[in-house]
Design a protein around this motif. Structure first.
Motif, short mmCIF file in Angstrom:
data_model
loop_
_atom_site.label_atom_id
_atom_site.label_comp_id
_atom_site.label_asym_id
_atom_site.label_seq_id
_atom_site.Cartn_x
_atom_site.Cartn_y
_atom_site.Cartn_z
N LEU A 102 0.81 -1.21 0.00
CA LEU A 102 0.00 0.00 0.00
C LEU A 102 0.85 1.26 0.00
N LEU A 159 -0.13 4.51 -1.77
CA LEU A 159 -1.14 5.43 -1.24
C LEU A 159 -0.50 6.66 -0.62
N LYS A 209 -15.27 5.27 -0.93
CA LYS A 209 -15.00 5.90 -2.24
C LYS A 209 -15.12 7.41 -2.15
N SER A 234 -12.01 8.96 -0.78
CA SER A 234 -10.77 8.58 -1.49
C SER A 234 -9.97 7.52 -0.75
N GLY A 235 -10.67 6.61 -0.12
CA GLY A 235 -10.00 5.50 0.56
C GLY A 235 -10.03 4.24 -0.27
N TYR A 236 -9.50 3.16 0.30
CA TYR A 236 -9.43 1.87 -0.37
C TYR A 236 -9.88 0.76 0.58
N VAL A 262 -9.10 -2.51 1.55
CA VAL A 262 -7.99 -3.45 1.40
C VAL A 262 -8.51 -4.88 1.47
N LEU A 282 -9.55 -0.92 5.92
CA LEU A 282 -9.56 0.22 5.01
C LEU A 282 -8.22 0.95 5.08
#
Length: 260
Positions: free
Chosen positions: A93, A96, A140, A143-145, A147, A156
């Protein structure tokens, strides 16, 4: 006359050689195509066999869980499960937050097994589906992901602590507007960028998991480093904090709940 006959014979021989070469080329092409097809069938067979073994293994394991503990146990997850997965898989990650730090958040439905038993398996699965979509929508937006998600838990990742905290607050607000009985605990921690091959990622994941484990249902709990990073951000307030002993980490750690 003899010259004409010799020329004729040479022409016939050349033509015969051309025909022979053509036949050989066609035969070679067909044989190669048949060989390629055979290899393709073999590769597909091996792929199906390997994938099939894994699929059967998964189905068998799930069936055993269902037989012993019911559907709730099969779909149930925990913060520890997700943290263990991250420790083994070590997802990269670092992209990021190439400049330094990454923010990890864990969420988990409080007393999910009891809720599953109360509303039944079908309703529980539908509830999880709606919960997953809601969490994904807020991640979303900020602007996160995602995981990793498993059952009732999420791992997250965010580039900025403000994104993680505001996303978590939005999730809790959405849940309070939905009288579905779900209470989610969320924990957030941040640390240096993830790097493959060392334990920086593992420690930060473990800390975030421990923070989430200390949270109550409906609460967003953050580590001191996260609180310090966003303490001056407008619209975010925290309580006075509480000390907690976190498994695997020495001493006591100050944790702060985001004000509702």
């Amino acid at each position: 006359m003899g010259v004409q006959i010799a020329a004729y014979v040479l022409g016939v021989v050349a033509a015969a050689e051309a025909v022979a070469l053509g036949v050989l080329w066609i035969r070679y092409t067909r044989q190669r195509a048949e060989l390629d097809e055979a290899r393709s069938r073999l590769d597909t067979k091996n792929m199906l066999f390997t994938g099939g073994r894994e699929a059967v293994k998964q189905v068998w394991q799930t069936a055993n869980i269902l037989r012993k503990d019911g559907l709730g146990a099969a779909v149930r997850s925990s913060i520890e499960d997700l943290a263990d997965w991250a420790e083994v898989e070590r997802p990269d990650l670092a992209r990021l937050a190439p400049g330094g730090k990454i923010v990890i958040a864990f969420s988990d439905i409080e007393e999910s097994t009891a809720l599953n038993e109360r509303i039944g398996d079908r309703a529980w699965v539908r509830l999880l589906g709606r919960h997953d979509k809601m969490v994904g929508r807020h991640v979303k937006k900020h602007s996160g992901y995602v995981v990793k998600s498993q059952g009732d838990g999420f791992m997250l990742a965010f580039a900025q602590p403000e994104q993680a905290v505001r996303c978590s607050v939005d999730i809790q607000r959405s849940l309070r507007r939905q009288p579905n009985g779900i209470r989610v605990r969320i924990g957030i921690h941040m640390g240096k960028s993830v790097r493959r091959g060392d334990d920086l990622f593992g420690r930060n994941v473990a800390m975030a998991a421990r923070v989430a484990g200390e949270a109550d249902g409906g609460e967003v709990l953050v580590s001191e480093v996260v609180r310090n990073a966003v303490r001056d951000v407008d619209g975010l307030e925290f309580d006075d904090g509480r000390d907690a002993e976190l498994k695997g980490f020495g001493g006591k750690h100050r944790l702060y709940a985001v004000a509702a």
